[in-house]
Design an enzyme around this catalytic site. Structure first.
Site, PDB file in Angstrom:
ATOM      1  N   ASP A  70       0.821  -1.216   0.000  1.00 44.61           N
ATOM      2  CA  ASP A  70       0.000   0.000   0.000  1.00 44.61           C
ATOM      3  C   ASP A  70       0.856   1.268   0.000  1.00 44.61           C
ATOM      4  OD1 ASP A  70      -2.102  -1.732   0.125  1.00 44.61           O
ATOM      5  OD2 ASP A  70      -2.896  -1.029   2.042  1.00 44.61           O
ATOM      6  N   ARG A  95      15.793   0.847 -14.723  1.00 47.46           N
ATOM      7  CA  ARG A  95      14.708  -0.033 -15.160  1.00 47.46           C
ATOM      8  C   ARG A  95      13.584   0.031 -14.127  1.00 47.46           C
ATOM      9  NH1 ARG A  95      13.878  -6.438 -14.819  1.00 47.46           N
ATOM     10  NH2 ARG A  95      11.851  -6.412 -15.835  1.00 47.46           N
ATOM     11  N   HIS A 140       4.949  -5.969 -14.883  1.00 48.49           N
ATOM     12  CA  HIS A 140       5.741  -6.664 -13.870  1.00 48.49           C
ATOM     13  C   HIS A 140       4.778  -7.209 -12.810  1.00 48.49           C
ATOM     14  CE1 HIS A 140      10.008  -6.925 -12.079  1.00 48.49           C
ATOM     15  NE2 HIS A 140       9.223  -7.697 -11.340  1.00 48.49           N
ATOM     16  N   ASN A 184       7.921  -9.124 -17.746  1.00 50.96           N
ATOM     17  CA  ASN A 184       8.986  -9.595 -16.872  1.00 50.96           C
ATOM     18  C   ASN A 184       8.654 -10.991 -16.348  1.00 50.96           C
ATOM     19  OD1 ASN A 184      11.440  -8.926 -15.030  1.00 50.96           O
ATOM     20  ND2 ASN A 184       9.886  -9.706 -13.620  1.00 50.96           N
ATOM     21  N   GLU A 185       9.533 -11.959 -16.653  1.00 49.66           N
ATOM     22  CA  GLU A 185       9.475 -13.296 -16.073  1.00 49.66           C
ATOM     23  C   GLU A 185       8.106 -13.969 -16.201  1.00 49.66           C
ATOM     24  OE1 GLU A 185      12.980 -12.721 -12.705  1.00 49.66           O
ATOM     25  OE2 GLU A 185      10.917 -13.045 -12.050  1.00 49.66           O
ATOM     26  N   ASN A 327      16.930 -12.371 -16.813  1.00 53.02           N
ATOM     27  CA  ASN A 327      17.028 -12.341 -15.356  1.00 53.02           C
ATOM     28  C   ASN A 327      17.643 -13.655 -14.896  1.00 53.02           C
ATOM     29  OD1 ASN A 327      15.670  -9.929 -15.495  1.00 53.02           O
ATOM     30  ND2 ASN A 327      13.891 -10.591 -14.309  1.00 53.02           N
ATOM     31  N   TYR A 329      19.617 -15.572 -11.349  1.00 49.52           N
ATOM     32  CA  TYR A 329      20.019 -15.488  -9.949  1.00 49.52           C
ATOM     33  C   TYR A 329      20.826 -16.697  -9.480  1.00 49.52           C
ATOM     34  CZ  TYR A 329      16.867 -11.512  -9.306  1.00 49.52           C
ATOM     35  OH  TYR A 329      16.257 -10.276  -9.394  1.00 49.52           O
ATOM     36  N   GLU A 396      18.086  -8.399 -14.567  1.00 51.41           N
ATOM     37  CA  GLU A 396      18.075  -8.567 -13.108  1.00 51.41           C
ATOM     38  C   GLU A 396      19.151  -9.563 -12.708  1.00 51.41           C
ATOM     39  OE1 GLU A 396      14.468  -9.609 -11.021  1.00 51.41           O
ATOM     40  OE2 GLU A 396      13.251  -8.282 -12.276  1.00 51.41           O
TER      41      GLU A 396
END
Length: 500
Positions: A70, A95, A140, A184-185, A327, A329, A396
């Site tokens: 919020d 980005r 996203h 995105n993803e 992206n 990780y 990312e």
């Protein structure tokens, strides 16, 4: 004494290596955020409700700490201030993502919210005034709730509504934004939203919803790309791409079945979205079509659970990206699924691969994220070989902890992964043009709330002003951007040195 000599030798090796390789002169660096994770202002000035608003307000027990976005980082009110932090860091680009519901409160283009246009115009203009390129993501993960009530991404109609939304973005911001990402993803929000119920909208449509979602998104991407190509590219001169996520899938052993399992896993996880766009033939990977059709028949279905593209759709989607947004990780080891494992239908039993991580790999604050730098290089080489060495922008890459200011483990992650990226560029010839650290600041980390921190800036979410404090990694990343080199010896004066 031997330990001291070993550490000294290791640091020397790292330092010598870092001095040997530098990022190319035109290589660009940035940082990233996403609208729902940072903006706040969830119902301010005409913004509509999205699926994350609905999930966090009605099913807060699904969020680790019961929190929501919020207010988040309150960038809705602090965006101009944040641009100065970006300028201080020295990034080439920022980005960020648009909130679909802030632009189109009902999700459809017949009602445009003037305040949404104002908000993003002011931020974009401030970025450009400070020499920072806006690198914009259209979607996203925050679908407008009214569109979810139509069925969300599994409903094929949403592809046309997304194209309408993209048109509004091009019309209002395309004169200044030259780098666009449509999605995105896709695999994450389709899998989490419509397969495993592990993120908004948290439906469990195992074996069906995930593929329907992905099918609609690929069609939506193709439509948005071709719209820009035909209507805006000549006058605006920008480019449009997509961001696809993937870990590296390493065979658990040298056995042919494990090698096949790992290759099938990457084709059905990563190639699911990369193959239709970046391969010569287009369409889904052949192994994906074959396996899902076979599994569907074994399960008693009259047709494959994987939808089919028309020949026109294959042509529209194939080649529909001006760069490869990646992206990455972490890494997994994969073996063949043992008999009787899992409950079909599901995307993982379809793939037939059981993937996990080694217990001795360095952990992070996220259960899924282990530090495995060599997997990054292997994935980049796989992309080069599989898709004819496209231009890759790493959109990312980052590490989670609990919010430490002296974040040595994050520094180790960035240094290690960037070294592997340098090797991929200089030794393997991978065509990588940019790198984006996730993330600019600590933010709302989806189902984990504020319990996991990825930021270069620490954000105090207990303070209504949401102050930002630079972590040690901020200074290290800033030095990398300034020198275009990885320097393991670099340490800012305001922090004690890390021991690697």
């Amino acid at each position: 004494m031997r330990l001291i000599l070993y550490i000294t030798t290791l640091l020397c090796a790292c330092s010598c290596y870092a001095q040997e390789y530098a990022f190319p002169p035109n290589f660009q660096f940035g940082v990233a955020t996403a609208a729902y994770q940072v903006e706040g202002g969830w119902n301010s000035s005409g913004k509509g409700e999205n699926i994350w608003d609905r999930l966090t307000h009605t099913r807060s027990e699904l969020i680790t700490d019961g929190s929501n976005g919020d207010i988040a980082c309150d960038t809705y009110n602090k965006a101009i201030e944040d641009v100065q932090l970006l300028k201080s860091l020295g990034v080439d680009f920022y980005r960020f993502s648009f909130s679909w519901s802030r632009i189109l409160p009902t999700g459809t283009a017949n009602k445009i919210n003037p305040d949404g246009i104002r908000y993003y115009n002011e931020m974009i203009d401030e970025l450009l005034a400070n020499g920072i390129k806006p690198f914009a993501t259209m979607y996203h993960w925050d679908l407008p709730q009214p569109l979810q009530e139509l069925g969300g991404w599994p409903n094929s109609v949403i592809a046309d509504l997304f194209a309408d939304y993209a048109n509004v973005l091009y019309e209002n911001f395309g004169d200044r934004i030259k780098d666009w990402i449509t999605f995105n993803e896709v695999g994450v929000f389709c899998g989490g939203g419509y397969e495993s119920a592990s993120m908004a909208p948290a439906y469990n449509g195992a074996g069906f919803g995930v593929y329907l979602c992905g099918h609609t998104v690929l069609r939506a991407h193709g439509k948005a790309y071709r719209l820009y190509e035909s209507k805006y590219k000549a006058s605006q001169g920008g480019r449009v791409g997509i961001t696809i996520d993937s870990g590296w899938y390493e065979p658990a052993s040298e056995s042919p079945v494990d090698i096949e399992a790992a290759e099938t896993a990457i084709q059905m996880g990563f190639g699911w979205f990369a193959h239709p766009i970046f391969s010569t033939d287009g369409d889904y990977p052949p192994v994906m079509k074959q396996r899902i059709a076979q599994k569907s028949a074994e399960e008693g279905f009259s047709r494959s659970r994987l939808p089919e593209f028309t020949s026109e759709e294959i042509a529209e989607i194939r080649g529909s990206s001006d760069f490869f947004g990646l992206n990455h990780y972490t890494t997994n080891r994969c073996t063949i699924i043992p008999d009787g494992w899992g409950t079909p239908p599901s995307q993982w039993t379809d793939a037939g691969a059981l993937c996990s991580q080694d217990a001795d790999w360095e952990p992070s604050a996220s259960s899924w994220l282990k530090v495995v730098p060599w997997g990054f290089r292997k994935l980049l080489v796989w992309i080069k070989n599989e898709y004819n060495n496209p231009e890759v922008v790493v959109t990312e890459n980052g590490f989670s902890d609990r919010g430490e200011l002296r974040d040595c483990r994050r520094i180790n992650y960035y240094n290690s992964y960037l070294e592997q990226l340098l090797k991929a560029i200089h030794e393997d010839g991978c065509n990588v043009s940019g790198y984006t650290a996730w993330s600019f600041m600590d933010n709302f980390e989806w189902m984990r709330g504020f319990t996991e921190r990825f930021g270069l800036y620490y954000v105090d979410f207990n303070d209504p002003n949401r102050p930002r404090t630079p972590k040690m990694s901020y200074y290290v990343y800033k030095n990398i951007l300034a020198t275009k080199r990885v320097d393991w010896k670099y340490s800012p004066d305001s922090f004690d040195e890390c021991e690697f």
